[in-house]
Scaffold this active site. Structure first.
Site: not given
Ligand code: BES
Ligand code: MN
Ligand code: MN
Length: 458
Positions: A427, A153, A88
């Site tokens: 994002h 995720e 996703d």
């Molecule tokens: N892949 C990311 C997390 C990430 C990005 C870790 C870059 C380290 C470096 C993951 O898809 C993400 O966006 N996680 C969210 C949390 C989730 C619970 C919505 C975040 O970190 O905001």
């Molecule tokens: Mn991710």
């Molecule tokens: Mn992400």
């Protein structure tokens, strides 16, 4: 070079065009209108796993988006590795800021631009490519392989934890591998051994039963936007320290050795600052930038709204005001503890003249692993073989909550071998994947399977 490594080199163009295929599917998990696209992405993943050589694949439906599972377990006596990723993606807005459309993958200057190119389609796929390379060359993979690729995720994985709890034997393994993070920088490959946790809440403030004329009523009632501003201003001091009572109580302190190791990394505050167009850096006093981002908790406003936001002017006292607030957590804080403390602080700061509700949206725990663990050392050797440099061990400020769940439920180490870069625009508009990293990442993934098969040798 092994035959499998040669195979991924020879198949670079095919790997790229296959990745572009799945990037054309707008699998935005948060958007109910795109549920069918999310499903389509799940079935693309399943088909790809079958073609790569999985002997069993399955799509598990959940209350919302499906989980894709695949396995190949013919490496008798060898360890079993579970590869986790997510198909996703985040929404593409604001669309007008994309140079080329988010779901029309485009190559420019050795980079592939598309939503999901780095997060996470272009990353989880390297392990599928690596697995396939072994089966297409020698007929066998050095480790037993399980794939767990989810579709929720980006909305906090609401159905994944119960799925893992309910499928412990299906998912049983010796190590988990995740490629969903960034390298320290393009010249400095890295293995991530820590992630921050996350707790996300919404605050709704209500003053009156309807919007009011600010001349007729102004002066006689509280303005909920002011009440919200007052609450928020009370959560942090001007120096960046969170004022919520007890917020830092459980925070694990960095050891002197850890602080020294962080100072050795090739980090530059001025590069960090200019890369994001910031006027000045700002954060908790007494800590360096990397310490603040990797090892200290934060409280941030992710959105704030209420009242008139159109063009021109409208004289109104809004009936309500709102904010989305999230806290990044570090060991040994827990989401439960922090949500309770922040909620209590908000209620206490709230003027009596408004109704304030605090709603918990989602949470995930932080994670920290020992860099000496055999699986992390195996990943370090694999990255060195592909990228030509011994990787540094880093932590990340971002969150992948399921990693802590793997730790707790499956009781196995996780290896975070990400191939993203910090300017990949995750994002954000113009998300991209560096193609050098993608191609070398495929090779590192090939080496990783070999290194994990013999974790103590070499
Ligand atoms: N892949 C990311 C997390 C990430 C990005 C870790 C870059 C380290 C470096 C993951 O898809 C993400 O966006 N996680 C969210 C949390 C989730 C619970 C919505 C975040 O970190 O905001
Ligand atoms: Mn991710
Ligand atoms: Mn992400």
């Amino acid at each position: 070079m092994s035959q499998a490594a040669a195979f991924v080199r020879e198949n670079r163009d095919r790997h790229l065009s296959e990745l572009m295929e799945v990037l054309r599917i707008p699998s935005v998990s948060t958007d109910p209108a795109r549920a069918a696209e999310v499903k389509r992405a799940a079935s693309w993943v399943k088909t790809r796993l079958i073609r790569a050589g999985c002997t069993r694949t399955e799509i598990f439906e959940t209350k919302r988006h499906p989980i894709v599972y695949g396995e190949w377990l013919k490496a008798k006596g060898a360890p079993t590795v579970l590869f986790y990723g997510h198909y996703d993606v985040q929404p593409e807005d604001p669309v007008e800021l994309w140079t080329t459309p988010a779901f029309q993958p485009t190559i420019r200057d050795g980079r592939l631009y598309a939503r999901g190119a780095c997060d996470d389609k272009g990353q989880f796929i390297i392990h599928v490519n690596a697995f396939e390379a072994y089966l297409k060359t020698g007929g066998a993979c050095p480790v037993n392989v399980k794939f767990l690729i989810e579709g929720e995720e980006e909305i906090g994985s609401p159905n994944l934890e119960p799925f893992i709890e309910g499928h412990k034997s299906l998912l049983a393994c010796d190590a988990v591998v995740v490629s969903d993070t960034a390298m320290f920088d393009k010249k400095t490959p890295s293995i991530v051994h820590g992630l921050r946790g996350l707790s996300y809440i919404q605050v709704d403030v209500r003053g009156t039963s309807r919007d009011l004329h600010s001349g007729v009523y102004g002066g006689s009632v509280i303005n909920p936007a002011f009440a919200l501003a007052h609450i928020i201003a009370g959560l942090k001091d001007a120096k960046g320290k969170v004022k919520v009572p007890g917020f830092y109580d459980k925070v694990r302190k960095l050891t002197a050795a850890e602080r020294a190791a962080l100072r050795k990394l090739p980090h530059s505050d001025s590069r960090w600052k200019s890369s994001i167009g910031a006027k000045l850096l700002f954060g908790e006093a007494g800590f360096t930038t990397l310490e603040r981002v990797w090892a200290r908790p934060t409280l941030e406003i992710n959105g704030i709204w209420g009242g008139f936001m159109g063009e021109g002017a409208k004289t109104v006292i809004p009936a309500e005001a709102h904010a989305k607030i999230s806290m990044r957590l570090v060991p040994n804080q827990t989401p439960k503890e922090i949500v309770a403390k922040v909620t209590k602080a908000i209620k206490k700061l709230a003027p009596k003249s408004v109704d304030v509700t605090v709603t918990h949206i989602h949470s995930g725990e932080s994670w920290l692993a020992d860099t000496k663990h055999a699986a992390l050392q195996a990943a370090s050797r694999a990255v060195k073989r592909a990228f030509g440099k011994t990787p540094v061990f880093t932590r990340e400020g971002g969150s992948i909550p399921v990693v802590a769940t793997f730790d707790r439920v499956l009781k196995v180490p996780s290896v975070l071998m990400g191939i993203g870069l910090h300017d990949d625009n995750l994002h954000a508009p113009n998300e991209k994947l560096d193609l050098d990293n993608f191609y070398l990442g495929n090779e590192a993934a090939v080496h990783l399977m070999e290194e994990l098969a013999h974790p103590t040798q070499r």
